[in-house]
Design an enzyme around this catalytic site. Sequence first.
Site, PDB file in Angstrom:
ATOM      1  N   ALA A 126       0.854  -1.193   0.000  1.00 45.54           N
ATOM      2  CA  ALA A 126       0.000   0.000   0.000  1.00 45.54           C
ATOM      3  C   ALA A 126       0.884   1.236   0.000  1.00 45.54           C
ATOM      4  CB  ALA A 126      -0.897  -0.018   1.229  1.00 45.54           C
TER       5      ALA A 126
ATOM      6  N   CYS B  71       4.074   4.277 -17.268  1.00 44.98           N
ATOM      7  CA  CYS B  71       3.351   3.158 -17.881  1.00 44.98           C
ATOM      8  C   CYS B  71       1.996   2.817 -17.272  1.00 44.98           C
ATOM      9  CB  CYS B  71       4.261   1.947 -17.946  1.00 44.98           C
ATOM     10  SG  CYS B  71       5.608   2.277 -19.104  1.00 44.98           S
TER      11      CYS B  71
HETATM   12  P1  NAD Z   1      10.921   7.326 -23.704  1.00 47.62           P
HETATM   13  O1  NAD Z   1      10.093   8.548 -23.836  1.00 47.62           O
HETATM   14  O2  NAD Z   1      11.941   7.234 -22.622  1.00 47.62           O
HETATM   15  O3  NAD Z   1      11.685   7.045 -25.092  1.00 47.62           O
HETATM   16  C1  NAD Z   1      11.109   7.180 -26.357  1.00 47.62           C
HETATM   17  C2  NAD Z   1      12.196   7.719 -27.290  1.00 47.62           C
HETATM   18  O4  NAD Z   1      11.729   7.691 -28.633  1.00 47.62           O
HETATM   19  C3  NAD Z   1      12.577   9.176 -27.002  1.00 47.62           C
HETATM   20  O5  NAD Z   1      13.968   9.247 -26.732  1.00 47.62           O
HETATM   21  C4  NAD Z   1      12.202   9.926 -28.284  1.00 47.62           C
HETATM   22  O6  NAD Z   1      13.094  10.979 -28.577  1.00 47.62           O
HETATM   23  C5  NAD Z   1      12.297   8.797 -29.322  1.00 47.62           C
HETATM   24  N1  NAD Z   1      11.544   9.048 -30.561  1.00 47.62           N
HETATM   25  C6  NAD Z   1      10.288   9.511 -30.713  1.00 47.62           C
HETATM   26  N2  NAD Z   1       9.980   9.596 -32.027  1.00 47.62           N
HETATM   27  C7  NAD Z   1      11.056   9.150 -32.723  1.00 47.62           C
HETATM   28  C8  NAD Z   1      11.354   9.005 -34.100  1.00 47.62           C
HETATM   29  N3  NAD Z   1      10.459   9.315 -35.043  1.00 47.62           N
HETATM   30  N4  NAD Z   1      12.563   8.551 -34.457  1.00 47.62           N
HETATM   31  C9  NAD Z   1      13.492   8.236 -33.520  1.00 47.62           C
HETATM   32  N5  NAD Z   1      13.267   8.356 -32.179  1.00 47.62           N
HETATM   33  C10 NAD Z   1      12.061   8.809 -31.790  1.00 47.62           C
HETATM   34  O7  NAD Z   1       9.884   6.120 -23.588  1.00 47.62           O
HETATM   35  P2  NAD Z   1      10.117   4.695 -22.891  1.00 47.62           P
HETATM   36  O8  NAD Z   1       9.881   4.801 -21.438  1.00 47.62           O
HETATM   37  O9  NAD Z   1      11.384   4.088 -23.391  1.00 47.62           O
HETATM   38  O10 NAD Z   1       8.874   3.900 -23.507  1.00 47.62           O
HETATM   39  C11 NAD Z   1       8.823   3.552 -24.877  1.00 47.62           C
HETATM   40  C12 NAD Z   1       7.696   2.556 -25.064  1.00 47.62           C
HETATM   41  O11 NAD Z   1       7.982   1.356 -24.336  1.00 47.62           O
HETATM   42  C13 NAD Z   1       6.333   3.030 -24.554  1.00 47.62           C
HETATM   43  O12 NAD Z   1       5.339   2.512 -25.387  1.00 47.62           O
HETATM   44  C14 NAD Z   1       6.236   2.400 -23.181  1.00 47.62           C
HETATM   45  O13 NAD Z   1       4.915   2.192 -22.757  1.00 47.62           O
HETATM   46  C15 NAD Z   1       6.922   1.063 -23.412  1.00 47.62           C
HETATM   47  N6  NAD Z   1       7.500   0.468 -22.209  1.00 47.62           N
HETATM   48  C16 NAD Z   1       8.194   1.245 -21.335  1.00 47.62           C
HETATM   49  C17 NAD Z   1       8.764   0.659 -20.200  1.00 47.62           C
HETATM   50  C18 NAD Z   1       9.528   1.480 -19.204  1.00 47.62           C
HETATM   51  O14 NAD Z   1       9.880   0.935 -18.172  1.00 47.62           O
HETATM   52  N7  NAD Z   1       9.801   2.745 -19.441  1.00 47.62           N
HETATM   53  C19 NAD Z   1       8.655  -0.739 -20.012  1.00 47.62           C
HETATM   54  C20 NAD Z   1       7.952  -1.501 -20.952  1.00 47.62           C
HETATM   55  C21 NAD Z   1       7.378  -0.884 -22.057  1.00 47.62           C
HETATM   56  C1  UGA Z   2       5.887  -1.538 -14.698  1.00 49.55           C
HETATM   57  C2  UGA Z   2       5.831  -3.064 -14.736  1.00 49.55           C
HETATM   58  O1  UGA Z   2       6.224  -3.573 -13.465  1.00 49.55           O
HETATM   59  C3  UGA Z   2       6.746  -3.620 -15.824  1.00 49.55           C
HETATM   60  O2  UGA Z   2       6.593  -5.033 -15.906  1.00 49.55           O
HETATM   61  C4  UGA Z   2       6.347  -3.000 -17.162  1.00 49.55           C
HETATM   62  O3  UGA Z   2       7.201  -3.455 -18.191  1.00 49.55           O
HETATM   63  C5  UGA Z   2       6.452  -1.498 -17.056  1.00 49.55           C
HETATM   64  O4  UGA Z   2       5.564  -1.028 -15.986  1.00 49.55           O
HETATM   65  C6  UGA Z   2       6.022  -0.812 -18.308  1.00 49.55           C
HETATM   66  O5  UGA Z   2       5.222  -1.311 -19.049  1.00 49.55           O
HETATM   67  O6  UGA Z   2       6.548   0.278 -18.481  1.00 49.55           O
HETATM   68  P1  UGA Z   2       7.538   0.268 -13.688  1.00 49.55           P
HETATM   69  O7  UGA Z   2       6.442   1.227 -13.978  1.00 49.55           O
HETATM   70  O8  UGA Z   2       8.920   0.599 -14.120  1.00 49.55           O
HETATM   71  O9  UGA Z   2       7.205  -1.161 -14.332  1.00 49.55           O
HETATM   72  O10 UGA Z   2       7.629   0.039 -12.109  1.00 49.55           O
HETATM   73  P2  UGA Z   2       6.828  -0.850 -11.035  1.00 49.55           P
HETATM   74  O11 UGA Z   2       7.811  -1.494 -10.155  1.00 49.55           O
HETATM   75  O12 UGA Z   2       5.821  -1.725 -11.664  1.00 49.55           O
HETATM   76  O13 UGA Z   2       6.081   0.278 -10.191  1.00 49.55           O
HETATM   77  C7  UGA Z   2       5.071   1.080 -10.754  1.00 49.55           C
HETATM   78  C8  UGA Z   2       4.441   1.927  -9.666  1.00 49.55           C
HETATM   79  O14 UGA Z   2       3.686   1.130  -8.766  1.00 49.55           O
HETATM   80  C9  UGA Z   2       5.460   2.686  -8.795  1.00 49.55           C
HETATM   81  O15 UGA Z   2       4.984   3.993  -8.558  1.00 49.55           O
HETATM   82  C10 UGA Z   2       5.489   1.892  -7.499  1.00 49.55           C
HETATM   83  O16 UGA Z   2       5.815   2.675  -6.377  1.00 49.55           O
HETATM   84  C11 UGA Z   2       4.042   1.411  -7.423  1.00 49.55           C
HETATM   85  N1  UGA Z   2       3.869   0.189  -6.615  1.00 49.55           N
HETATM   86  C12 UGA Z   2       4.425  -0.979  -7.009  1.00 49.55           C
HETATM   87  C13 UGA Z   2       3.090   0.243  -5.457  1.00 49.55           C
HETATM   88  O17 UGA Z   2       2.559   1.311  -5.086  1.00 49.55           O
HETATM   89  N2  UGA Z   2       2.912  -0.910  -4.730  1.00 49.55           N
HETATM   90  C14 UGA Z   2       3.448  -2.087  -5.102  1.00 49.55           C
HETATM   91  O18 UGA Z   2       3.232  -3.104  -4.383  1.00 49.55           O
HETATM   92  C15 UGA Z   2       4.229  -2.124  -6.260  1.00 49.55           C
END
Ligand code: NAD
Ligand code: UGA
Length: 432
Positions: free
Chosen positions: A252, A260
């Site tokens: 909690a 995300c």
């Molecule tokens: P981010 O904003 O950190 O990175 C995206 C990058 O794409 C930026 O650096 C941007 O400049 C670049 N970009 C945009 N348009 C472009 C183009 N036309 N050509 C080249 N580069 C371009 O985003 P992120 O956190 O890496 O997330 C990317 C995707 O992955 C999202 O769909 C997100 O939901 C997914 N995802 C993210 C996480 C995470 O932990 N951050 C985990 C799993 C999935």
């Molecule tokens: C989450 C998922 O865990 C990844 O598997 C997924 O790939 C990613 O989103 C994505 O699609 O980007 P992330 O957002 O990096 O990863 O971090 P988490 O550890 O999942 O935490 C997310 C949020 O939930 C944080 O704010 C964390 O503090 C909160 N949280 C997590 C809680 O409040 N309680 C919990 O028990 C766990």
Amino acid sequence: MKVAVIGSGYVGLCTGACLSEIGHDVICVDNNEEKVRKLIAGIMPIYEPGLDDFIARNMKAKRLTFSTEVAPAVQQSEVIFICVGTPSTASGKADLSYVEAVARTIASNLGGYKLIVEKSTVPVNTAEKIRMTISHYAPEGSEFDVASNPEFLAEGTAMSDAMNPSRIVLGVTSKRAENLLRELYKPLPGPVIVTDTSSSELIKHASNSFLAMKISFVNALANICELAGADVSQVTEGMGLDPRIGPHFLRAGVGYGGSCFPKDVDAFHFIAEELGYNFRLLAEVQDVNREQVKRFIAKIDRALWVIKEKKIAVLGVAFKPDTDDIRNAPSIAVIEHLLLEGAQVRLYDPKALENAKQQFQNQVSYHEDIYDACTDADCTLLLTEWKEVRTMDLQKLKSVVRLPLIIDGRNLFDPKEMKQQGFKYFGIGRRS
Ligand code: NAD
Ligand code: UGA
């Protein structure tokens, strides 16, 4: 294999670093010139533990390069990952314009067979739209496949998640695409699941939404615990021992944040509605989460009565520990409220201060030391469970603050012990 990764943010960089580590020849592309300049100079544009070492090692081995040019990267690669952002629009719908723009650029540079892999998180049936877009813009007779390969890494543990995936999901429409992706990921452990592209896309949205639902459930439970005089950490310990429930994601707190969960739950709700199903449960998951931060703010208001001119230390701005990411962090709503009420806000975060400066400019003060941030504070808020906060010297803290008042959005301490140490301590879902 020759691989291009388009979009070098959290996911693109971690994916590129991981694929080069297992022997592939990877080019990471981004249209943000400053980001690419930094990467080429060996400067990390984000903080992610271990990423710098992976990148340095693989750049040195000449398996990993960076560029701002999509066209040559596509031409020289057989497998092309799309890793650009898919942010929320005001309606909750995913903004797929970055994905579409990349698909068009890929299309105009096709020549010989290419496998285009959608790794960005997208609504169901997006692969189909990418396929259609590429067909529209590609030269006649171009050979390509579009696959869905969602990413499950979490920030803060991204490199170990990428190297030891819980599962590798391959959403494919041809044996050729499946074989290429199997070959690409061969050195990695973890089960491989082969599905159609829409099921693969749904696996990602469903997984994130389910995890968010667990958190909202437990936060709602915490609110009942407060009303009933119970302790949510004891309740979740008892629940989590049931293997059908499991102990994870039952903490909690002040609510989930990050780039995300909030956007993906909204996007899943939106696409479900478009398809003709009102997935009401998801709306409730988001409502509970939004309410949770408001309840936290109400605790501050109750404890201090008048916020104006109070010095308030905020320990932790990042949405979770071990990242510098503050996108949708619960801290932002809390700090904005404090500023609106006229508080003097003092921020501490071991990694996210640079991003916090972009957000709050000169409205708050920034501190690299916990005790410095807490000097003369009327109230100390704990918003990220950083190790530095968890292990801080409580007596030293008590000696620098004006009032030993702690409101803990992450349940880091035992309320009884805090009372013994002379603090007024309020957690989430626990007797104070
Ligand atoms: P981010 O904003 O950190 O990175 C995206 C990058 O794409 C930026 O650096 C941007 O400049 C670049 N970009 C945009 N348009 C472009 C183009 N036309 N050509 C080249 N580069 C371009 O985003 P992120 O956190 O890496 O997330 C990317 C995707 O992955 C999202 O769909 C997100 O939901 C997914 N995802 C993210 C996480 C995470 O932990 N951050 C985990 C799993 C999935
Ligand atoms: C989450 C998922 O865990 C990844 O598997 C997924 O790939 C990613 O989103 C994505 O699609 O980007 P992330 O957002 O990096 O990863 O971090 P988490 O550890 O999942 O935490 C997310 C949020 O939930 C944080 O704010 C964390 O503090 C909160 N949280 C997590 C809680 O409040 N309680 C919990 O028990 C766990």
